[in-house]
Write a protein that holds these residues in place. Structure first.
Motif, PDB file in Angstrom:
ATOM      1  N   LEU A 213      -9.522   6.547 -10.790  1.00 53.22           N
ATOM      2  CA  LEU A 213      -9.011   7.549  -9.864  1.00 53.22           C
ATOM      3  C   LEU A 213      -9.463   8.959 -10.225  1.00 53.22           C
ATOM      4  O   LEU A 213      -9.908   9.714  -9.358  1.00 53.22           O
TER       5      LEU A 213
ATOM      6  N   THR B 154      -3.435   3.632  -2.105  1.00 49.34           N
ATOM      7  CA  THR B 154      -3.322   2.792  -3.292  1.00 49.34           C
ATOM      8  C   THR B 154      -2.911   1.388  -2.874  1.00 49.34           C
ATOM      9  O   THR B 154      -1.904   1.207  -2.178  1.00 49.34           O
TER      10      THR B 154
ATOM     11  N   TRP C 237       0.840  -1.190   0.000  1.00 51.46           N
ATOM     12  CA  TRP C 237       0.000   0.000   0.000  1.00 51.46           C
ATOM     13  C   TRP C 237       0.875   1.239   0.000  1.00 51.46           C
ATOM     14  O   TRP C 237       2.008   1.214   0.447  1.00 51.46           O
TER      15      TRP C 237
ATOM     16  N   ASP D 157      -7.788   3.147  -3.714  1.00 54.78           N
ATOM     17  CA  ASP D 157      -7.573   2.911  -5.142  1.00 54.78           C
ATOM     18  C   ASP D 157      -7.165   1.456  -5.319  1.00 54.78           C
ATOM     19  O   ASP D 157      -6.054   1.061  -4.986  1.00 54.78           O
TER      20      ASP D 157
ATOM     21  N   THR E  33      -1.929  -2.584  -3.986  1.00 49.78           N
ATOM     22  CA  THR E  33      -1.440  -3.443  -5.069  1.00 49.78           C
ATOM     23  C   THR E  33      -1.211  -4.845  -4.515  1.00 49.78           C
ATOM     24  O   THR E  33      -0.862  -5.008  -3.349  1.00 49.78           O
TER      25      THR E  33
END
Length: 115
Positions: free
Chosen positions: A104, A17, A5, A48, A19
């Motif tokens: 986003l 964010t 993150w 996100d 991933t």
């Protein structure tokens, strides 16, 4: 696969964010990230998920739990970029309103405080 993150502020919106994969052992990391963000943010928070490869049902439930803990009028929590991730719980849990945005830019356009 693990979860990573990253925290940033875009247009006065806190963006977390994500991933990797949200599930299993990564749930503790996600919960820690949410607590970290909550301690440092006073405005809207945007998760996100564009970089998520997958999430488990427990991962999806963790996002809803974060919504319940963070989502207030002053500090709404929103989610963007879920793409093809399964959203069974997100779309059926009417008790927790979670704003969903396709990307986003759309989310930031909506969440950016006017003033």
């Amino acid at each position: 696969m693990s979860l990573d993150w990253q925290y940033a502020t875009h247009r006065d919106v806190t963006v977390l964010t994500l991933t990797g994969h949200l599930g299993g052992e990564a749930l503790v990391r996600f919960t820690g990230a949410i607590a970290w963000i909550q301690a440092r943010s006073t405005g809207p928070i945007l998760l996100d998920a564009t970089g998520l490869v997958s999430w488990s049902t427990d991962g999806e439930a963790a996002v809803l739990d974060a919504t319940r803990r963070l989502g207030t009028q002053e500090q709404p929590l929103a989610l963007c970029g879920i793409g093809d991730l399964p959203t069974t719980t997100l779309t059926t849990d009417q008790a927790t309103p979670l704003a969903l945005y396709p990307d986003l830019d759309t989310a930031l356009d909506t969440l950016t405080p006017q003033g």
